[in-house]
Write an enzyme that holds these catalytic residues in place. Structure first.
Site, PDB file in Angstrom:
ATOM      1  N   HIS A  74       0.832  -1.201   0.000  1.00 26.49           N
ATOM      2  CA  HIS A  74       0.000   0.000   0.000  1.00 26.49           C
ATOM      3  C   HIS A  74       0.871   1.258   0.000  1.00 26.49           C
ATOM      4  O   HIS A  74       0.545   2.250  -0.657  1.00 26.49           O
ATOM      5  CB  HIS A  74      -0.921   0.005   1.225  1.00 26.49           C
ATOM      6  N   HIS A  85       0.271  -2.831   9.359  1.00 29.31           N
ATOM      7  CA  HIS A  85       1.661  -3.102   9.019  1.00 29.31           C
ATOM      8  C   HIS A  85       2.553  -2.615  10.156  1.00 29.31           C
ATOM      9  O   HIS A  85       2.213  -1.657  10.860  1.00 29.31           O
ATOM     10  CB  HIS A  85       2.077  -2.384   7.718  1.00 29.31           C
ATOM     11  N   ASP A 104       7.800  -1.917   8.032  1.00 27.70           N
ATOM     12  CA  ASP A 104       7.261  -2.189   6.702  1.00 27.70           C
ATOM     13  C   ASP A 104       7.081  -0.895   5.912  1.00 27.70           C
ATOM     14  O   ASP A 104       7.421  -0.814   4.731  1.00 27.70           O
ATOM     15  CB  ASP A 104       5.915  -2.898   6.812  1.00 27.70           C
TER      16      ASP A 104
END
Length: 376
Positions: free
Chosen positions: A253, A272, A276
């Site tokens: 994303h 996340h 990340d």
């Protein structure tokens, strides 16, 4: 238009009048005889002008020849200027060729890596440890910010809006073929990197709120259906197509987002780990800057035009600068692919948009051209 044809058309043709005498002059030319009585063919005797009227005619003819010469030179100069304008226009066009077939290759490259990502996610999902056995890893951001359930929905909504705006903007770009293949290559490369990081290290889920689909183990048919479902839904939680876990490092994303608000919402939703998002940000931005630095090398190293040495630099081709031994950016593994995509792009791509009318006219012209080719 060939230069030779234009020059042939622009040859200055000056009318030459030879052996022209006045009608009032009775003098004639006679061949000169030698001792054997045979006339010579190269020796001619011209009689002097009969009166001043012949001199006046000669002056008029000289002025007429001069006028014709000036007019011819003017026409030649004018056509030469037009030729240079046409050449400059063609040269500028050739420096930014569309090459849609390369854009198609880049699109297939991106599509392959996106599909391959879903396959890796399906494989990694089977290796994610159970929440009861391996609890979420400690994360400093999670320690200070509580989870907001609707935050991740905001993230995906931002992503969909950005993709839609990109498509609209891309359609009206003049050089959409070049921009498109650059974007497709970058997306494909970033998701290929993501496949590597996801596969080599599997992280536990970042929060106990996450619901993961049951593991299928040796059920190959079930895994294939999961892959197809993930592809059909775009891997979004909004479409309920992504119920698998393990695709954490790094965040896909974040790769697709450019709004900081969307990236923060990923963390606020606890979907996340912080690492990340950080790794995704650095990999995405650095790859983008790296690629475009290499693409614009031929202009960034030029000296300003007011310096005489700029003539030397302007004569250096983009390939020579991109392949220079001191250009360490060219040592990336994807440099051969970059050379394939950017080989004929010889200048910086300007941000030029087409009006809706110009876009429709261009589409009609292409459709008409394709129809003619089919008829032939």
């Amino acid at each position: 238009m060939a230069a030779s044809e234009l020059i042939e058309e622009d040859e200055v043709r000056i009318p030459v009048e030879a052996n022209v005498t006045s009608l009032n002059s009775p003098a004639q030319t006679h061949p000169q005889r030698v001792a054997n009585g045979n006339p010579t063919h190269h020796a001619l005797t011209l009689s002097p002008p009969a009166d001043d009227h012949d001199g006046t005619n000669r002056s008029e003819r000289s002025g007429l020849c001069s006028l014709v010469l000036i007019q011819s030179l003017n026409r030649k100069l004018k056509r030469r200027c037009e030729y240079e304008k046409i050449c400059a226009k063609e040269e500028h066009t050739d420096r930014l060729p569309n090459e849609w077939w390369k854009t198609g290759v880049a699109f297939l490259y991106a599509l392959f890596n996106l599909v391959f990502t879903t396959v890796v996610i399906t494989i990694v999902h089977e290796r994610v440890p159970d929440k009861s056995v391996s609890p979420p890893l400690p994360d400093k951001f999670f320690d200070y910010v509580d989870r907001v359930p609707w935050a991740f929905t905001v993230t995906e909504t931002n992503g969909l809006i950005l993709v839609g705006l990109w498509l609209i903007q891309w359609l009206f770009l003049k050089h959409k073929a070049i921009v498109g293949r650059r974007c497709f290559f970058l997306i494909g490369t970033l998701y290929m990197y993501r496949c590597v990081t996801m596969y080599i290290t599997t992280l536990p889920v970042p929060g106990k709120h996450m619901v993961c689909a049951p593991k299928l183990y040796n059920d190959s048919r079930g895994k294939i259906w999961r892959i197809l479902r993930l592809i059909s839904g775009g891997g979004l939680s909004l479409t309920s197509s992504n119920l698998m876990c393990g695709d954490f490092l790094y965040s896909g994303h974040t790769v697709m987002l450019t709004l900081i608000s969307g990236v923060i919402c990923i963390l606020v939703g606890h979907e996340h780990y912080s690492v990340d998002v950080v790794v995704a940000y650095f990999v995405t931005t650095r790859t983008f800057w790296w690629y475009h630095t290499m693409a614009n090398t031929h202009t960034s190293l030029f000296i300003r035009d007011e310096f005489p040495l700029s003539l030397v630099f302007n004569s250096i081709s983009a390939q020579e600068l991109r392949g220079a031994p001191n250009n360490y950016l060219s040592r990336v593994w994807w440099n051969p692919v970059f050379n394939f995509l950017e080989k004929n792009v010889q200048t910086t791509v300007p941000v030029v948009f087409l009006s809706p009318r110009a876009l429709l006219s261009s589409c009609k012209e292409r459709y008409h051209t394709i129809g003619i080719e089919r008829d032939e």
